[in-house]
Write an enzyme that holds these catalytic residues in place. Sequence first.
Site, PDB file in Angstrom:
ATOM      1  N   GLN A  63       0.505   6.479   1.189  1.00  0.00           N
ATOM      2  CA  GLN A  63       1.249   7.767   2.050  1.00  0.00           C
ATOM      3  C   GLN A  63       2.791   7.839   1.538  1.00  0.00           C
ATOM      4  OE1 GLN A  63      -0.244   9.558   4.072  1.00  0.00           O
ATOM      5  NE2 GLN A  63      -2.364   8.461   3.822  1.00  0.00           N
TER       6      GLN A  63
ATOM      7  N   ASP B  62       0.818  -1.225   0.146  1.00  0.00           N
ATOM      8  CA  ASP B  62       0.071  -0.010  -0.020  1.00  0.00           C
ATOM      9  C   ASP B  62       0.841   1.166  -0.168  1.00  0.00           C
ATOM     10  OD1 ASP B  62      -1.466   2.084   0.656  1.00  0.00           O
ATOM     11  OD2 ASP B  62      -2.583   1.384   2.464  1.00  0.00           O
TER      12      ASP B  62
END
Length: 410
Positions: free
Chosen positions: A204, A201
């Site tokens: 960020q 992921d």
Amino acid sequence: MDKEAITKIRNDFPILKQKINGNRLAYLDNAATMQMPVPILHKINSFYQTSYANVHRSVDTLGFNATKQYEEARGKVASFINAADTNEIIFTSGCTDSLNLVAATYGEQNIHEQDEIVLTIMEHHSNLLPWQQLAKRKGAILKYIDLTESQTLDLDDVKKKITAKTKIVAIAHASNILGMMNPIEEVIKIAHQVGAVVVVDGAQAVSHFPVDVQKMDADFYAFSGHKMLAPTGIGVLYGKKQLLDQMTPYRFGGEMIGNVTKYNATWADLPQKFEAGTPNIVGAIGLGYAIDYLHEIGMNRIQTYENELSKYLMQKIEKLDFVAIYGPKENHTGVFSFNLKNIHPHDVVTALDMQGIEVKAGHHCAQPLMHRLGVESTVRASLSFYNNKEDIDQLIAGISETEEFFNGTK
């Protein structure tokens, strides 16, 4: 970056010049979404006015030009994360959609009863729930990598939790709460030694430091456009070509087919196989514009500047003895989660908003991590390259005023 360069960049973001409750705006909620600069807004508007058409459907001039720009955006994404092939870039509706796609395709095809899926305790729900639900459907075993005492990823636990039975490892490149980068290359190497596939992921990460999917050897890498200056509703899934080729689509419709008969169908080649229906054309092209903008500034330059801001904020907030800070004190990213003693996070955010400071309160879509930290929620301030030290000084002053108001200190 010097003060003149930051001022020039900030002038591209007129939203930063407005007043909130009569106060200067300090926008510090970049982990939730980043603002969009004027050059990107103008280019998107120009596309709507001069080039708007559907893609992959027509050989007329407008359709051809729109398709050309859409595919050029795919090429920009591939270059931005150093993918080996543009066909490894799948456009989705966001990071959440990208992660669900992997779970619903690769996961469904390859996870069986008693197989292990390993996550970290810090995962955003988007990189937790798809695997949790897959494990429940398949009778697989879900395991979580814990934190060290300093609230970093526990590499010793990584080596314990990843075993010969592990088939998938899902991990955030950078935490949306703890303010740190995970040792992603080391985790991937450990996972690959047992034949596991790693899903990263990157929501960020991609707008804050250079990302090289080939160097890290990620099998899948997901991120969203709205966290890197682009419109909402556009995301990316990178996948190694050999894995994507083996996967069957999970959404069906126009433009993802090879041939359709009354009782059977074949699928298009990558990447169209996973892009059923009319895609978010403007979102994808806007993402390409965002990448142009980030390249113009320079990702290494952005990383260096944000590191300087993060160190400055840590030095300031550490001096406030009524503030509990979560995550490591060293090598902190621009994400800061904290709580004020005896004050609910929602009250803190409301008080800061009254002073023009925009931050976020809640569990930040990571409830298992909140439980691990022993709290229900936190306040989160998150930096980007268009922030400056004045924003941080305003935050620190706002925190101090909030503490004085609620607890009667000073």
